[in-house]
Design an enzyme around this catalytic site. Structure first.
Site, PDB file in Angstrom:
ATOM      1  N   GLU A  73     -27.645 -37.398  23.001  1.00  0.00           N
ATOM      2  CA  GLU A  73     -28.339 -36.463  22.124  1.00  0.00           C
ATOM      3  C   GLU A  73     -29.588 -35.927  22.804  1.00  0.00           C
ATOM      4  OE1 GLU A  73     -27.254 -38.238  17.759  1.00  0.00           O
ATOM      5  OE2 GLU A  73     -28.798 -39.275  18.873  1.00  0.00           O
ATOM      6  N   CYS A  78     -36.692 -33.030  24.061  1.00  0.00           N
ATOM      7  CA  CYS A  78     -36.622 -34.456  24.389  1.00  0.00           C
ATOM      8  C   CYS A  78     -35.229 -34.712  24.986  1.00  0.00           C
ATOM      9  CB  CYS A  78     -36.842 -35.238  23.099  1.00  0.00           C
ATOM     10  SG  CYS A  78     -36.765 -36.993  23.323  1.00  0.00           S
ATOM     11  N   CYS A 102     -28.673 -47.708  26.837  1.00  0.00           N
ATOM     12  CA  CYS A 102     -29.840 -48.203  27.583  1.00  0.00           C
ATOM     13  C   CYS A 102     -29.642 -49.685  27.870  1.00  0.00           C
ATOM     14  CB  CYS A 102     -31.110 -47.991  26.754  1.00  0.00           C
ATOM     15  SG  CYS A 102     -32.638 -48.298  27.670  1.00  0.00           S
ATOM     16  N   CYS A 138     -35.064 -53.076  24.123  1.00  0.00           N
ATOM     17  CA  CYS A 138     -36.332 -53.172  23.378  1.00  0.00           C
ATOM     18  C   CYS A 138     -35.977 -53.476  21.922  1.00  0.00           C
ATOM     19  CB  CYS A 138     -37.129 -51.862  23.478  1.00  0.00           C
ATOM     20  SG  CYS A 138     -37.621 -51.500  25.179  1.00  0.00           S
ATOM     21  N   CYS A 175     -35.727 -50.618  19.099  1.00  0.00           N
ATOM     22  CA  CYS A 175     -35.138 -49.313  19.427  1.00  0.00           C
ATOM     23  C   CYS A 175     -33.641 -49.299  19.112  1.00  0.00           C
ATOM     24  CB  CYS A 175     -35.361 -49.015  20.910  1.00  0.00           C
ATOM     25  SG  CYS A 175     -34.613 -47.455  21.418  1.00  0.00           S
ATOM     26  N   GLY A 180     -32.134 -43.798  26.876  1.00  0.00           N
ATOM     27  CA  GLY A 180     -32.108 -44.334  28.241  1.00  0.00           C
ATOM     28  C   GLY A 180     -33.468 -44.508  28.867  1.00  0.00           C
ATOM     29  N   GLU A 181     -33.457 -45.164  30.023  1.00  0.00           N
ATOM     30  CA  GLU A 181     -34.674 -45.405  30.793  1.00  0.00           C
ATOM     31  C   GLU A 181     -34.600 -44.524  32.055  1.00  0.00           C
ATOM     32  OE1 GLU A 181     -37.709 -46.932  30.779  1.00  0.00           O
ATOM     33  OE2 GLU A 181     -37.831 -46.164  32.813  1.00  0.00           O
ATOM     34  N   SER A 196     -44.511 -46.832  27.835  1.00  0.00           N
ATOM     35  CA  SER A 196     -44.289 -47.433  26.520  1.00  0.00           C
ATOM     36  C   SER A 196     -44.871 -48.842  26.520  1.00  0.00           C
ATOM     37  CB  SER A 196     -42.781 -47.483  26.235  1.00  0.00           C
ATOM     38  OG  SER A 196     -42.302 -46.174  26.122  1.00  0.00           O
ATOM     39  N   LEU A 197     -46.105 -48.965  26.085  1.00  0.00           N
ATOM     40  CA  LEU A 197     -46.815 -50.245  26.173  1.00  0.00           C
ATOM     41  C   LEU A 197     -46.478 -51.132  24.958  1.00  0.00           C
ATOM     42  CD1 LEU A 197     -48.761 -51.750  27.985  1.00  0.00           C
ATOM     43  CD2 LEU A 197     -50.656 -50.631  26.809  1.00  0.00           C
ATOM     44  N   CYS A 205     -38.010 -40.541  17.429  1.00  0.00           N
ATOM     45  CA  CYS A 205     -38.026 -41.511  18.532  1.00  0.00           C
ATOM     46  C   CYS A 205     -37.238 -42.758  18.156  1.00  0.00           C
ATOM     47  CB  CYS A 205     -39.439 -42.011  18.780  1.00  0.00           C
ATOM     48  SG  CYS A 205     -40.458 -40.925  19.687  1.00  0.00           S
TER      49      CYS A 205
END
Ligand code: SAH
Length: 406
Positions: A129, A142, A149, A153, A156, A201-202, A255-256, A375
């Site tokens: 997407e 975006c 992924c 996390c 997510c 994804g990363e 992304s902390l 997100c």
């Protein structure tokens, strides 16, 4: 009749061309294995690669610029319409190459104007997407970089579907191509003005394909976006952040989500491999040589988990010395999520605290929630995902040793 020299080293005379062609072999064969009969998708090639390709086939390098203008600036993907190329060259390209974009499966529009496209890639059950966030002065796209992924996390929803594969350069730049030219056709002459790699994804675990796509986003003969308007977002793949510094200077978001290792290990498991002090050192080096650069720290607001004033205090202690801004992201819920979004009052208190300590802090407004476009809500819902889940289980085993191409 000439025969295509896909990547013939013989034909690339200069050492520079040879290096490019070598890189091209590595890139194209990795993501798009070619047989003698398979056509080369020219959307996989950035300008340097295209130039090498044309030179290897006895054409002048400027053909690359011509082709890019047709494809990316005018939205033409039919070689026959590229009228400043000779008939012979058009025929040659048609015979050996293609310009293949992802297929649009569905397009949705949220009440707030946010739009989401579900794209099928390689005509299979793989879907990704991308989301367009229109604002007064900009149109932000975006973009996804992987199908699923590996990072897992805990907050997510993309993580829950597992990992299937990296997207190719063509599939990444194809998202921008599709949305940009749809907008232009609808009369938004400027099209997409900003790109954030914050979809599925990363991006830094699909390094080469992402960088080639980013090259095209910024290329004057393609989308000509300024480097400040293209943002790569990472959960903290430290070696790839170090490598990024060598090849591009686009904006970096990190992304902390937690101000100490104990909590971050739970929320962002890659932290076990690259803990906060290593992550922040990589942030420092990314901006050290560039006075105008700032890191954007992303911090998802999870009720009762990371949203207290004590967390805010610890966070300020961590990032105060780094030129940065802080984006607080209200958690976007999805079915079976184990977290809730922080109360607005707590988000405001958190923001007031970090702002009062000199950190530029913005609370991101949730957009497109009614179409699951916010997100962490992107999942590429399409077909049965059992195969994906199997791969996911396998990838979970490897999380301790996330592999990165050096
Ligand atoms: N892998 C990259 C980019 C993809 S996620 C990264 O981690 O940065 C883009 C952003 O959305 C990240 O900051 C991610 O942590 C955040 N995010 C993921 N799920 C979310 C959710 N459910 N609610 C709010 N933000 C979320």
């Amino acid at each position: 009749m000439r025969n295509i020299r896909r990547l013939s080293l013989r034909a690339a005379s200069a050492a520079r061309s040879r290096a490019i062609v070598n890189g091209l072999i590595a890139r194209v064969t990795r993501f798009n294995p070619m047989s003698e009969t398979e056509k080369i998708n020219l959307l996989d090639l950035n300008r340097a690669d295209l130039e090498a390709f044309f030179v290897a086939n006895d054409e002048k390098p400027f053909r690359a610029r011509q082709l890019m203008q047709w494809v990316h600036q005018r939205g033409i993907i039919d070689f026959e319409q590229m009228t400043d190329m000779s008939k012979g060259l058009r025929g040659f390209l048609g015979e050996h190459c293609c310009l293949e974009l992802p297929q649009v499966v569905s397009a949705q529009r949220s009440d707030d104007g946010t739009r989401k496209w579900l794209l099928s890639i390689d005509g299979s059950d793989n879907a990704v997407e991308c989301v367009l966030i229109p604002e007064k002065s900009r149109m932000t796209l975006c973009v996804s970089s992987q199908v699923g992924c590996t990072l897992n996390c805990s907050f997510c929803s993309t993580a829950k579907q597992g990992f299937n594969r990296n997207l190719t350069t063509a599939e990444i730049i194809g998202q921008l191509h599709l949305v940009h030219h749809s907008l232009v056709k609808e009369g938004h002459s400027q099209g997409v003005t900003n790109v954030v790699m914050m979809g599925m994804g990363e991006p830094l675990l699909n390094f080469d394909a992402v960088i080639a796509a980013v090259d095209m986003m910024c290329d004057d003969y393609a989308y000509a976006l300024s480097k400040r308007r293209v943002t790569i977002s990472t959960a903290g793949v430290v070696p790839a952040m170090e490598r990024l510094d060598q090849v591009t200077d686009v904006a970096l978001a990190v992304s902390l989500h937690a101000p100490n290792d104990e909590l971050r290990n739970q929320l962002v498991p890659i932290n076990k491999k690259y803990p906060i002090h290593k992550l922040l050192a990589a942030c420092h080096s990314y901006i050290d040589n560039y006075k105008s650069r700032k890191i954007t720290f992303e911090y998802v607001m999870l009720k009762g988990v990371n949203d207290s004033l004590e967390h805010a205090r610890q966070l300020v202690g961590l990032i105060q010395g780094i030129p940065c801004k802080l984006n607080l992201i209200p958690f976007n819920p999805y079915p079976h999520a184990i977290y809730q979004c922080s109360d607005q009052e707590d988000i405001d208190k958190f923001r007031d605290y970090t702002s009062s300590r000199g950190i530029i802090t913005v609370t991101r407004r949730a957009r497109g929630e009614d179409i699951d476009a916010a997100c962490g809500q992107l999942v590429g819902a399409f077909h049965d995902r059992s195969r994906r889940r199997e791969k996911y289980q396998l990838s979970l085993k490897e999380i301790g040793g996330v592999s990165i191409a050096h």
